[in-house]
Design a protein around this motif. Structure first.
Motif, PDB file in Angstrom:
ATOM      1  N   LEU A  90       0.826  -1.203   0.000  1.00  0.00           N
ATOM      2  CA  LEU A  90       0.000   0.000   0.000  1.00  0.00           C
ATOM      3  C   LEU A  90       0.862   1.256   0.000  1.00  0.00           C
ATOM      4  N   LEU A  91       1.841   1.313   0.890  1.00  0.00           N
ATOM      5  CA  LEU A  91       2.643   2.524   1.032  1.00  0.00           C
ATOM      6  C   LEU A  91       3.656   2.694  -0.097  1.00  0.00           C
ATOM      7  N   ARG A  92       3.836   1.678  -0.929  1.00  0.00           N
ATOM      8  CA  ARG A  92       4.686   1.819  -2.116  1.00  0.00           C
ATOM      9  C   ARG A  92       3.914   2.320  -3.329  1.00  0.00           C
ATOM     10  N   ALA A  93       2.613   2.439  -3.220  1.00  0.00           N
ATOM     11  CA  ALA A  93       1.802   2.942  -4.334  1.00  0.00           C
ATOM     12  C   ALA A  93       2.209   4.377  -4.653  1.00  0.00           C
ATOM     13  N   PRO A  94       2.029   4.817  -5.895  1.00  0.00           N
ATOM     14  CA  PRO A  94       2.426   6.189  -6.241  1.00  0.00           C
ATOM     15  C   PRO A  94       1.845   7.242  -5.301  1.00  0.00           C
ATOM     16  N   ALA A 130      -0.189  13.112   2.459  1.00  0.00           N
ATOM     17  CA  ALA A 130      -0.375  13.852   1.198  1.00  0.00           C
ATOM     18  C   ALA A 130       0.723  14.904   0.987  1.00  0.00           C
ATOM     19  N   PRO A 131       1.076  15.719   2.011  1.00  0.00           N
ATOM     20  CA  PRO A 131       2.195  16.643   1.810  1.00  0.00           C
ATOM     21  C   PRO A 131       3.511  15.939   1.483  1.00  0.00           C
ATOM     22  N   LEU A 132       3.739  14.781   2.100  1.00  0.00           N
ATOM     23  CA  LEU A 132       4.971  14.048   1.810  1.00  0.00           C
ATOM     24  C   LEU A 132       5.001  13.597   0.359  1.00  0.00           C
ATOM     25  N   VAL A 133       3.890  13.044  -0.124  1.00  0.00           N
ATOM     26  CA  VAL A 133       3.831  12.599  -1.520  1.00  0.00           C
ATOM     27  C   VAL A 133       4.101  13.770  -2.457  1.00  0.00           C
ATOM     28  N   HIS A 134       3.591  14.929  -2.109  1.00  0.00           N
ATOM     29  CA  HIS A 134       3.846  16.129  -2.923  1.00  0.00           C
ATOM     30  C   HIS A 134       5.345  16.465  -2.938  1.00  0.00           C
ATOM     31  N   LEU A 135       5.989  16.402  -1.785  1.00  0.00           N
ATOM     32  CA  LEU A 135       7.421  16.710  -1.703  1.00  0.00           C
ATOM     33  C   LEU A 135       8.277  15.673  -2.415  1.00  0.00           C
ATOM     34  N   GLU A 136       7.756  14.453  -2.555  1.00  0.00           N
ATOM     35  CA  GLU A 136       8.524  13.370  -3.162  1.00  0.00           C
ATOM     36  C   GLU A 136       8.576  13.444  -4.683  1.00  0.00           C
ATOM     37  N   ARG A 155       9.815   5.610   4.705  1.00  0.00           N
ATOM     38  CA  ARG A 155       9.742   7.067   4.829  1.00  0.00           C
ATOM     39  C   ARG A 155       8.298   7.486   5.090  1.00  0.00           C
ATOM     40  N   ARG A 156       7.376   6.874   4.367  1.00  0.00           N
ATOM     41  CA  ARG A 156       5.962   7.185   4.553  1.00  0.00           C
ATOM     42  C   ARG A 156       5.472   6.700   5.912  1.00  0.00           C
ATOM     43  N   MET A 157       6.023   5.576   6.343  1.00  0.00           N
ATOM     44  CA  MET A 157       5.700   5.076   7.676  1.00  0.00           C
ATOM     45  C   MET A 157       6.211   6.029   8.754  1.00  0.00           C
ATOM     46  N   LEU A 158       7.360   6.629   8.505  1.00  0.00           N
ATOM     47  CA  LEU A 158       7.944   7.596   9.434  1.00  0.00           C
ATOM     48  C   LEU A 158       6.997   8.771   9.652  1.00  0.00           C
ATOM     49  N   LEU A 169      12.828  15.049   4.360  1.00  0.00           N
ATOM     50  CA  LEU A 169      11.473  15.136   3.833  1.00  0.00           C
ATOM     51  C   LEU A 169      10.437  15.020   4.949  1.00  0.00           C
ATOM     52  N   ALA A 170      10.639  14.065   5.863  1.00  0.00           N
ATOM     53  CA  ALA A 170       9.696  13.899   6.963  1.00  0.00           C
ATOM     54  C   ALA A 170       9.694  15.118   7.875  1.00  0.00           C
TER      55      ALA A 170
END
Length: 377
Positions: free
Chosen positions: A212-216, A244-250, A259-262, A311-312
């Motif tokens: 799930l967390l590896r999805a785009p 959502a902000p993290l995905v934007h920064l990525e 990283r997303r788990m963090l 990023l986090a």
């Protein structure tokens, strides 16, 4: 409806399909390979469904000189190896009794029965060896609309295997249309069945959360998980707001699930992490609030983990990453402390260690600019 992908018409795929069809059995590629072919997504695994019983599949393989592995023969699955590639061949099945984690199945000769026991309509797609697609449940229409829909009644499918709750959110993140939102009836069924997740092993939960967390962009799906109480069941204390902000920064940076788990935070006991994952999350969490500049993070943590922390930190503290942060991380990761123990022959034991640490701290504080001669003067 037809598929013409190279993997289907490859010699080894056709060999396995003919092995079954020449003996008078149905032989159909099924599930993810058909789904992905229809939407132009790469296919990695080719699964085959047949009305032949597993012992028959094994015997046919032996006669043809192929290696057969009884990977799940009690549940109808054997793996045939052709040309170095493994093909999972599973007999049509129907559920006799379900237990929330696994099902007691009976073999079937009926494609419709096999389709009815699958989780989502987009996974109940079959194709013949010539590429003709069979769609007994209307899954192709759902797939083209990017609509993740349970087969039949959502509550019944979930009660058969509670892992399907997590699969629902994962499939929405991978294949769903964010603009449509998630199916309301399915969401309600996931909320009602969330307690059943406690029956599942940490290995199964962790595997789904990784995917799930590896999805785009898993942010909409994870937000829905939080709203219906599912996220708290698998990662107690986690919050979805920062994703959502993290995905934007990525943007332009490879997504990393840890990283997303963090950013999600919470307790990860229900995920069965590896030792390296546990270590990395612990180190990264400790570094979040220390406010070390990117170059120092790169030196202390290595480039990959330093990137995760920067990023986090930007998400947690709602500030943009520092200018030129990626180059600074690389510079720090490539820096090498110039002093070695052999440069301090007059010191030994704890005194040597303390002096080396003090010199290293001075070197880092100089932004890695001090030379060995400067440090030893």
């Amino acid at each position: 409806m037809q598929i013409s992908d190279a993997w289907l018409h490859a010699a080894h795929t056709q060999h396995v399909l003919r092995l079954l069809s020449d003996a008078g059995h149905q032989a159909l590629v099924v599930g993810g390979c058909v789904r992905n072919a229809l939407i132009g997504v790469p296919v990695t695994d080719v699964d085959i469904a047949t009305d032949a019983r597993p012992e028959t599949v094994m015997a046919l393989a032996e006669d043809a000189g192929l290696r057969g592995v009884p990977t799940g023969i009690a549940h109808g699955t054997v793996t045939l190896v052709a040309g170095g590639q493994g093909f999972e061949v599973t007999t049509f099945r129907r559920d006799v009794e379900t237990h929330g984690r696994h099902a007691t199945v009976a073999f079937s000769d009926d494609l419709a029965e096999d389709a009815a026991r699958r989780d989502f309509t987009m996974n109940a797609l079959y194709a013949r060896a010539d590429g003709t697609v069979l769609d007994p449940l209307g899954g192709a229409k759902d797939l083209q609309a990017r609509r993740v829909r349970f087969v039949g009644e959502a509550q019944a499918r979930i009660a058969e295997d509670y892992l399907r709750i997590l699969r629902f959110f994962r499939f929405h993140a991978q294949y769903g249309d964010p603009a449509q939102g998630l199916d309301a009836d399915a969401l309600a069924a996931c909320a009602d069945g969330a307690r059943g997740l406690e029956q599942l092993s940490a290995e199964r939960i962790g595997a789904e959360m990784r995917k799930l967390l590896r999805a785009p962009d898993p942010a909409p799906a994870v937000a829905a998980m939080a709203q219906c109480g599912v996220l708290a069941r698998v990662v107690p204390g986690a919050g979805s707001d920062g994703l959502a902000p993290l995905v934007h920064l990525e943007a332009g940076i490879d997504p990393v699930w840890t990283r997303r788990m963090l950013v999600l935070g919470g307790q990860t006991d229900r995920l069965r992490l590896t030792r390296n994952e546990v270590r990395d999350l612990k180190v990264a969490r400790a570094a979040l609030g220390k406010m070390e500049p990117p170059a120092q993070l790169g030196y202390r943590l290595g480039a990959a983990l330093a990137r995760d922390v920067v990023l986090a930190r930007a998400v947690v503290f709602e500030t943009p990453p520092p200018p030129d942060w990626q180059r600074q991380i690389t510079r720090g990761a490539q820096a090498r402390f110039p002093v070695r123990a052999g440069d301090l022959p007059h010191l030994q034991g704890p005194e040597l260690g303390a002096h080396l640490r003090a010199l290293e701290a001075r070197w880092i504080a100089s932004d890695f600019s001090m030379s060995k001669a400067d440090l030893l003067a």
